[in-house]
Write a protein that holds these residues in place. Structure first.
Motif, mmCIF file in Angstrom:
data_model
loop_
_atom_site.group_PDB
_atom_site.id
_atom_site.type_symbol
_atom_site.label_atom_id
_atom_site.label_comp_id
_atom_site.label_asym_id
_atom_site.label_seq_id
_atom_site.Cartn_x
_atom_site.Cartn_y
_atom_site.Cartn_z
ATOM 1 N N ASP A 1 80.838 67.874 34.420
ATOM 2 C CA ASP A 1 81.469 67.573 35.628
ATOM 3 C C ASP A 1 82.229 66.229 35.583
ATOM 4 O OD1 ASP A 1 81.332 70.104 36.751
ATOM 5 O OD2 ASP A 1 79.106 69.639 37.367
ATOM 6 N N ARG A 2 82.245 65.559 34.622
ATOM 7 C CA ARG A 2 82.747 64.373 34.557
ATOM 8 C C ARG A 2 84.311 64.298 34.175
ATOM 9 N NH1 ARG A 2 79.249 60.351 34.548
ATOM 10 N NH2 ARG A 2 76.885 61.082 34.421
ATOM 11 N N PHE A 3 84.820 63.036 34.766
ATOM 12 C CA PHE A 3 86.398 62.876 34.460
ATOM 13 C C PHE A 3 86.594 61.284 34.437
ATOM 14 C CE2 PHE A 3 85.856 62.607 39.081
ATOM 15 C CZ PHE A 3 86.622 61.695 39.319
ATOM 16 N N GLU A 4 88.011 60.941 33.789
ATOM 17 C CA GLU A 4 88.384 59.814 33.906
ATOM 18 C C GLU A 4 89.683 59.610 34.636
ATOM 19 O OE1 GLU A 4 88.251 58.636 29.647
ATOM 20 O OE2 GLU A 4 86.298 57.713 30.008
ATOM 21 N N ALA A 5 89.982 58.498 35.219
ATOM 22 C CA ALA A 5 91.101 58.568 35.867
ATOM 23 C C ALA A 5 91.949 57.271 35.345
ATOM 24 C CB ALA A 5 91.046 58.323 37.780
#
Length: 222
Positions: free
Chosen positions: A179-183
């Motif tokens: 469920d991780r993300f990078e912006a």
């Protein structure tokens, strides 16, 4: 329970509180806060009451002054000195979260209904890279919803530091493991340089998808 999900999402450095809009009386607003919604419809005033009440609860947990919480030029909450924080609400959920500014340099939270985003909106909220990735996902509407949610959390996280209102094309969301993300910034928004990355994660709870974005305290923002 949503509290358990939020605790896992936000970690030990963050204090939070949950409210349901409409279940917090308008009397929870301080006089300075009442003025913020003097001309608003009842729904908006009840949302404000829920958010400010949750925020003061979170501040008390942090050991910070549970003071009146003003509003900046873009509608952002104005937190006591030494505190970073964020408030998000939908029709049925309100969450406020705060942290010591020495621990986190920025914090953003966004909650959205846990449902696919309508296809006609995809092109409005995604970059070319993000839009292309939707075609590779077996549930593109849900991915589009998570992308929108992550952008909103990242925008809230960076705004107190940059004072810059970002457009949807100014940040690319790259979904990672689990469920991780990078912006990732696509342009400069001082003190952030193009390429700066804000980390974040999702949780699904109480019929919502909730994204949190954060900047560690003391991180080089260039």
């Amino acid at each position: 329970m949503i509290e358990e999900a939020l605790r896992a999402l936000l970690g030990s450095r963050v204090r939070f509180a949950v409210r349901v809009p409409g279940q917090v009386p308008l009397s929870a607003l301080r006089p300075e806060e009442e003025a913020l919604a003097a001309r608003a419809v009842d729904k908006r005033r009840l949302e404000l009451a829920a958010g400010r009440d949750a925020a003061r609860d979170a501040l008390r947990q942090l050991g910070a002054p549970a003071a009146s919480i003003g509003r900046g030029d873009r509608g952002e909450p104005l937190w006591p000195e030494g505190v970073v924080g964020t408030i998000t609400h939908t029709d049925t959920l309100c969450v406020a979260a705060v942290a010591d500014a020495r621990e986190l340099g920025g914090l953003g939270l966004d909650a959205e209904p846990d449902a696919a985003l309508e296809e006609e909106l995809w092109g409005l909220i995604t970059t070319r890279e993000e839009h292309a990735s939707l075609r590779d996902d077996p549930r593109p509407g849900e991915r589009a919803r998570r992308t929108f949610c992550a952008k909103e959390a990242a925008y809230k996280c960076q705004y107190p530091l940059s004072g810059t209102f970002l457009e949807f094309e100014d940040v690319v969301i790259r979904h990672g493991e689990g469920d991780r993300f990078e912006a990732v910034f696509q342009r400069r928004a001082a003190p952030f340089q193009a390429g700066f990355t804000i980390s974040g994660s999702f949780v699904r709870a109480a019929d919502h998808v909730i994204a949190a974005a954060w900047i560690p305290g003391g991180e080089d923002l260039a």
